[in-house]
Enzyme design. Structure first.
Site, PDB file in Angstrom:
ATOM      1  N   LYS A   1       0.828  -1.212   0.000  1.00 13.27           N
ATOM      2  CA  LYS A   1       0.000   0.000   0.000  1.00 13.27           C
ATOM      3  C   LYS A   1       0.859   1.258   0.000  1.00 13.27           C
ATOM      4  CE  LYS A   1      -4.322  -1.464  -0.060  1.00 13.27           C
ATOM      5  NZ  LYS A   1      -4.191  -2.850  -0.305  1.00 13.27           N
TER       6      LYS A   1
ATOM      7  N   LYS B   1      -3.332 -11.795  -8.789  1.00 10.15           N
ATOM      8  CA  LYS B   1      -4.626 -12.377  -8.399  1.00 10.15           C
ATOM      9  C   LYS B   1      -5.762 -11.472  -8.860  1.00 10.15           C
ATOM     10  CE  LYS B   1      -4.590  -9.864  -4.126  1.00 10.15           C
ATOM     11  NZ  LYS B   1      -5.153  -9.603  -2.859  1.00 10.15           N
TER      12      LYS B   1
ATOM     13  N   LYS C   1     -10.368  -6.307  -6.575  1.00 11.64           N
ATOM     14  CA  LYS C   1     -11.449  -5.355  -6.807  1.00 11.64           C
ATOM     15  C   LYS C   1     -10.970  -4.142  -7.593  1.00 11.64           C
ATOM     16  CE  LYS C   1     -14.127  -6.176  -2.647  1.00 11.64           C
ATOM     17  NZ  LYS C   1     -13.196  -5.971  -1.511  1.00 11.64           N
TER      18      LYS C   1
HETATM   19  P1  AMP Z   1     -10.996  -7.920   0.139  1.00  9.91           P
HETATM   20  O1  AMP Z   1     -11.581  -7.868  -1.232  1.00  9.91           O
HETATM   21  O2  AMP Z   1      -9.528  -7.627   0.148  1.00  9.91           O
HETATM   22  O3  AMP Z   1     -11.775  -7.183   1.156  1.00  9.91           O
HETATM   23  O4  AMP Z   1     -11.046  -9.459   0.552  1.00  9.91           O
HETATM   24  C1  AMP Z   1     -12.202 -10.141   0.961  1.00  9.91           C
HETATM   25  C2  AMP Z   1     -11.946 -11.616   1.022  1.00  9.91           C
HETATM   26  O5  AMP Z   1     -11.741 -12.135  -0.305  1.00  9.91           O
HETATM   27  C3  AMP Z   1     -10.689 -12.007   1.822  1.00  9.91           C
HETATM   28  O6  AMP Z   1     -10.996 -13.182   2.554  1.00  9.91           O
HETATM   29  C4  AMP Z   1      -9.656 -12.292   0.771  1.00  9.91           C
HETATM   30  O7  AMP Z   1      -8.695 -13.236   1.197  1.00  9.91           O
HETATM   31  C5  AMP Z   1     -10.517 -12.871  -0.357  1.00  9.91           C
HETATM   32  N1  AMP Z   1      -9.882 -12.667  -1.677  1.00  9.91           N
HETATM   33  C6  AMP Z   1      -9.705 -11.474  -2.328  1.00  9.91           C
HETATM   34  N2  AMP Z   1      -9.105 -11.670  -3.530  1.00  9.91           N
HETATM   35  C7  AMP Z   1      -8.900 -13.018  -3.641  1.00  9.91           C
HETATM   36  C8  AMP Z   1      -8.347 -13.866  -4.670  1.00  9.91           C
HETATM   37  N3  AMP Z   1      -7.910 -13.374  -5.842  1.00  9.91           N
HETATM   38  N4  AMP Z   1      -8.314 -15.208  -4.433  1.00  9.91           N
HETATM   39  C9  AMP Z   1      -8.785 -15.733  -3.268  1.00  9.91           C
HETATM   40  N5  AMP Z   1      -9.326 -14.991  -2.275  1.00  9.91           N
HETATM   41  C10 AMP Z   1      -9.392 -13.659  -2.451  1.00  9.91           C
END
Ligand code: AMP
Length: 326
Positions: free
Chosen positions: A107, A189, A192
């Protein structure tokens, strides 16, 4: 216990890393799932779109099969106890260990003009969310492994200093290991915010899904039987394993191994399987999003359940810390 930040549309990584496990857990465990709106302020300080984004995450969770009657589905900022516990835990978290966190370093690179203290203490707030319910299992994707390790450290440090209040939280997945859903361009990966054309969102329409899948990186195919797959081809097979039938996967594995694979056909098949998977979720989420009254009720009910659990924990925390002076 787990959470998702309202920083954009949910994607396949969120679904397979997190939400799918939430849905499977809801019949077996006492579950708390939240929209992590406070966490989103570390990177998205403009709150004008926040309400819409919070509602979208709630709707997409419910559309994916989460039942607000079975779990506590709530919004992080509605539980004020979180902020109190975050404050206490901050006194147990050291600058050095926080600065070493991989997500913090990422970040700092991504937003050098906004390296705020919330960003540094992000894992502390996450720990507060989890241990506020004395949760033991935390369904998350692989990217959260280090944060969960830190949550164990902070929980243990609290117990050590003030007395046993918290169990050790563990990252959880129904399969053998935590999942990382790769992006379609073979680099990194699904996420969002980064690389939106290489990420499949639960809100993508059928044409967009087809377009993105057909653009996924491939090559002219293997020249030797039973070759090792390059990473970007491995990723496409991994995506296929998430949504396609076992016989489809077997067919393309065999075609790869005997060098007859046609990636154009493989991607067309994958695109159709993705459409079949995503479309019903997208349609349900659209309907749920229209129903503001329902979403408000879900949030109120979820917050009530979460507050009850939070109060119990905070009574124990204040007692252990000898903060109950009267
Ligand atoms: P976030 O979008 O960072 O708030 O993540 C929300 C949840 O989605 C968390 O448990 C992350 O580990 C999971 N997550 C986000 N991106 C991935 C990805 N590309 N593969 C697997 N899990 C993901």
């Amino acid at each position: 216990m787990s959470g998702i930040r309202p920083t954009g549309f949910l994607h396949l990584g969120n679904y397979f890393g997190a939400v799918r496990n939430y849905v499977r857990m809801q019949d077996e465990f006492d579950c708390f799932f939240m929209v992590a709106d406070l966490h989103s302020l570390t990177t998205h300080p403009d709150t004008r779109e926040l309400k819409i984004n919070v509602q979208r995450v709630l709707a997409e969770n419910i559309a994916s099969g989460l039942d607000p009657e079975k779990v506590a589905l709530y919004c992080q900022s509605h539980i004020r106890e979180t902020s109190e516990l975050y404050l206490y835990l901050n006194m147990l978290a050291y600058q050095g260990e926080l600065e070493k966190t991989v997500t913090f370093k990422d970040k700092v690179r991504q937003q050098p003009d906004n390296v705020n203290a919330g960003l540094l203490t992000y894992p502390v707030l996450q720990t507060a969310d989890i241990i506020l319910h004395r949760a033991e299992l935390v369904p998350v994707g692989k990217d959260q492994e280090q944060h969960l390790e830190m949550a164990r450290t902070f929980a243990n440090r609290f117990n050590h200093r003030y007395g046993e209040v918290f169990p050790e939280p563990k990252a959880f997945n129904f399969g053998d290991e935590l999942i990382k859903v790769p992006s379609l361009d073979g680099a990194g990966k699904m996420s969002k915010s980064e690389n939106q054309l290489a990420t499949l969102y639960l809100s993508d329409d059928d044409e967009m899904i087809r377009k993105k899948v057909m653009k996924a990186k491939t090559d002219s195919g293997p020249s030797e039987p039973n070759s090792k797959k390059p990473d970007y081809i491995e990723n496409i097979f991994l995506l296929m394993k998430l949504v396609s039938k076992p016989e489809t996967i077997r067919h393309y594995e065999m075609a790869f191994n005997d060098c007859t694979v046609r990636y154009g056909d493989l991607k067309k098949q994958l695109a159709e399987d993705m459409v079949a998977f995503i479309t019903p979720i997208r349609q349900r989420a659209e309907t749920i999003r229209q129903d503001q009254k329902y979403l408000k009720e879900v949030m109120e009910k979820g917050a009530e359940k979460a507050r009850r659990s939070a109060k119990e924990t905070m009574d124990k925390v204040r007692e252990a810390m000898r903060l109950n002076y009267y």
